[in-house]
Design an enzyme around this catalytic site. Structure first.
Site, PDB file in Angstrom:
ATOM      1  N   GLU A 160       0.817  -1.224   0.000  1.00  0.00           N
ATOM      2  CA  GLU A 160       0.000   0.000   0.000  1.00  0.00           C
ATOM      3  C   GLU A 160       0.852   1.276   0.000  1.00  0.00           C
ATOM      4  O   GLU A 160       0.728   2.117   0.893  1.00  0.00           O
ATOM      5  CB  GLU A 160      -0.970  -0.043   1.193  1.00  0.00           C
ATOM      6  CG  GLU A 160      -1.843  -1.274   1.144  1.00  0.00           C
ATOM      7  CD  GLU A 160      -2.697  -1.464   2.404  1.00  0.00           C
ATOM      8  OE1 GLU A 160      -2.646  -0.616   3.303  1.00  0.00           O
ATOM      9  OE2 GLU A 160      -3.412  -2.480   2.456  1.00  0.00           O
ATOM     10  N   ASN A 202       2.108  -4.492  -3.462  1.00  0.00           N
ATOM     11  CA  ASN A 202       0.734  -4.937  -3.204  1.00  0.00           C
ATOM     12  C   ASN A 202      -0.111  -3.701  -2.899  1.00  0.00           C
ATOM     13  O   ASN A 202       0.225  -2.923  -2.018  1.00  0.00           O
ATOM     14  CB  ASN A 202       0.781  -5.882  -1.984  1.00  0.00           C
ATOM     15  CG  ASN A 202      -0.493  -6.637  -1.753  1.00  0.00           C
ATOM     16  OD1 ASN A 202      -1.106  -7.122  -2.705  1.00  0.00           O
ATOM     17  ND2 ASN A 202      -0.907  -6.757  -0.498  1.00  0.00           N
ATOM     18  N   HIS A 238     -10.205  -6.013  -2.384  1.00  0.00           N
ATOM     19  CA  HIS A 238     -11.215  -5.853  -1.325  1.00  0.00           C
ATOM     20  C   HIS A 238     -12.414  -5.129  -1.950  1.00  0.00           C
ATOM     21  O   HIS A 238     -12.404  -3.909  -2.108  1.00  0.00           O
ATOM     22  CB  HIS A 238     -10.644  -5.048  -0.154  1.00  0.00           C
ATOM     23  CG  HIS A 238      -9.557  -5.763   0.576  1.00  0.00           C
ATOM     24  ND1 HIS A 238      -9.790  -6.940   1.269  1.00  0.00           N
ATOM     25  CD2 HIS A 238      -8.235  -5.491   0.727  1.00  0.00           C
ATOM     26  CE1 HIS A 238      -8.639  -7.345   1.817  1.00  0.00           C
ATOM     27  NE2 HIS A 238      -7.687  -6.494   1.494  1.00  0.00           N
ATOM     28  N   GLU A 266      -5.838 -10.456  -1.998  1.00  0.00           N
ATOM     29  CA  GLU A 266      -6.616 -10.321  -0.761  1.00  0.00           C
ATOM     30  C   GLU A 266      -8.123 -10.263  -1.059  1.00  0.00           C
ATOM     31  O   GLU A 266      -8.841  -9.398  -0.549  1.00  0.00           O
ATOM     32  CB  GLU A 266      -6.188  -9.057   0.004  1.00  0.00           C
ATOM     33  CG  GLU A 266      -4.711  -9.011   0.337  1.00  0.00           C
ATOM     34  CD  GLU A 266      -4.314  -7.830   1.228  1.00  0.00           C
ATOM     35  OE1 GLU A 266      -5.203  -7.172   1.817  1.00  0.00           O
ATOM     36  OE2 GLU A 266      -3.100  -7.576   1.342  1.00  0.00           O
ATOM     37  N   ASP A 268     -11.914 -10.317  -1.099  1.00  0.00           N
ATOM     38  CA  ASP A 268     -13.168 -10.504  -0.366  1.00  0.00           C
ATOM     39  C   ASP A 268     -14.212  -9.580  -0.975  1.00  0.00           C
ATOM     40  O   ASP A 268     -13.878  -8.606  -1.657  1.00  0.00           O
ATOM     41  CB  ASP A 268     -13.026 -10.322   1.159  1.00  0.00           C
ATOM     42  CG  ASP A 268     -12.350  -9.045   1.597  1.00  0.00           C
ATOM     43  OD1 ASP A 268     -12.391  -8.055   0.837  1.00  0.00           O
ATOM     44  OD2 ASP A 268     -11.784  -9.029   2.701  1.00  0.00           O
TER      45      ASP A 268
END
Ligand code: G3I
Length: 369
Positions: A160, A202, A238, A266, A268
């Site tokens: 990030e 990432n 996300h 990641e 979701d």
């Protein structure tokens, strides 16, 4: 149902035949063959794991070992866990995860080496000169990456680096002390410590394109032009139910066109409460879409889901009013989302070489540091 050794298409046929009634709303079974399907497509299907349930909860272990081909450390490899005091390392969690992965024939992803969150106070509140902070970073990398050299194939080195919704580099500790070239410096250092590891940046909120994606693209292109050992971009993924970007594959292709690999790191999909049965059913298509997007992109190495079940997801704590973001419910029953991933992996796209492992598909033209 055992379908070991079948081709992707044979597996898919067997699975669909076995689970047909679930399409009409019944309970799913047979989803434990996902690892066979993933490997047949040459991708990893991963999951982020927490150490306590991995050690002590049989249901959790069964879900991880039975449905996925790789694991990522959700928290246990972050600075505050691994090096809570300067020079004092806690290997209990990382060892447990890597041992589990190896015992189950799974790959392991390393997460993460430079981030603005979950830094121990001795690090975040320290008064560092650039030389001191460089030394601290090298010690940390040598300890952590060195310990798992040859056992962890890919690391989220930079996590990030951009501001949450902005195309500007974040003013984190590393940036403040080492200057904006800290990213190149950290990647070079990581490559020296483990020359065989795939090194990633990432990031989140880049999946559908836009100013932040463009800024990351410009950064990645610049790093590659300068010969910095950057190998991959992690698309965190996300997502909010109903807002999963349709152009995910297109966005990933921009980066693979630079010669990079990509991974959805990641995944979701959070649903606003009250969570309706319809939303849970519709989530199936969203998980299918993400895995299918990865399969469309030849240098997409896999998809990792962030959290083993809805009981272990970070979402309710961090996004009050949202829930149900993972493919398993709180009792470890698979949800339609899991079947969405089976759907995608059951349709092998042309051009992707089945049967090769993600490790076996490493790109050789890594720029020299
Ligand atoms: O460690 C403490 C423990 O001592 C205490 O007893 C417990 C009580 O709640 O809290 C524990 O801390 C929790 C920590 O995870 C575990 O290490 C925090 O409450 C919790 O907020 C923290 O959340 C993690 C979050 O990163 C922190 O930023 C999530 O589990 C984890 O899923 C999340 O992961 C990040 C990725 O690394 C990067 N991308 C975004 C993603 C979601 O934020």
């Amino acid at each position: 149902m055992a379908v070991a050794g079948c081709t992707a298409i044979m597996c898919a046929t067997a699975l669909l035949a076995f689970t047909g009634p679930w399409a009409d709303g019944g309970p799913p079974t047979g989803s434990g063959d996902l690892p066979v399907l993933a490997r047949a497509n040459g991708v990893d299907l991963g999951v982020a794991v927490a150490v306590d349930p991995l050690l002590g909860d049989g249901g959790y272990r069964d879900v991880v070992g039975g449905h996925y081909t790789s694991v990522t450390a959700e928290n246990t490899m972050k600075w505050d866990h691994v090096q809570p005091e300067r020079g004092v390392f806690d290997w209990s969690g990382p060892d447990a995860m890597v041992d589990f992965a190896e015992a189950h024939g799974m790959n392991a992803r390393g997460h993460t080496l430079l981030w603005h969150n979950q830094q121990p106070e001795w690090l975040s509140r320290g008064e560092w000169t650039s030389a001191e902070l460089r030394g601290v970073l090298r010690e940390h990398m040598e300890a952590l990456m060195g310990r798992y050299q040859g056992r962890i194939g890919a690391w989220d080195v930079i996590n990030e680096p951009f501001e949450d919704g902005e195309p500007f580099l974040r003013e984190n500790l590393w940036h403040q002390v080492l200057g904006e070239d800290y990213i190149a410096e950290a990647l070079r250092m990581a490559h020296e410590v483990d020359p065989g590891a795939r090194l990633y940046i990432n990031e989140f909120n880049i999946e559908g394109g836009g100013a932040k994606t463009d800024a990351l693209y410009a950064l990645a292109a610049d790093l590659l032009d300068r010969g910095v050992p950057l190998h991959g971009i992690g698309f965190q993924g996300h997502f909010v139910h109903g807002q999963v970007p349709g152009n995910l594959a297109e966005t990933m292709n921009r980066f693979t066109d630079l010669g990079l690999e990509v991974t959805v790191t990641e995944l979701d999909v959070r649903i606003a409460e009250p969570v309706s049965e319809q939303a849970v059913r519709d989530q199936r298509e969203e998980f299918r879409h993400v895995v299918a997007a990865c399969l469309e992109v030849p240098d997409c190495r896999g998809v990792t889901v962030w959290g083993v079940s809805d009981a272990h997801s970070w979402i309710p704590e961090w996004f009050p009013g949202y829930d149900a973001a993972t493919p398993f419910d709180e009792d470890y029953s698979p949800k339609p989302a899991l079947w969405g991933m089976v759907d995608a992996l059951s349709r092998e796209p042309s051009g992707r070489s089945a049967g090769r492992t993600p490790r076996g598909r490493r790109r050789e033209r890594t720029p020299a540091p």
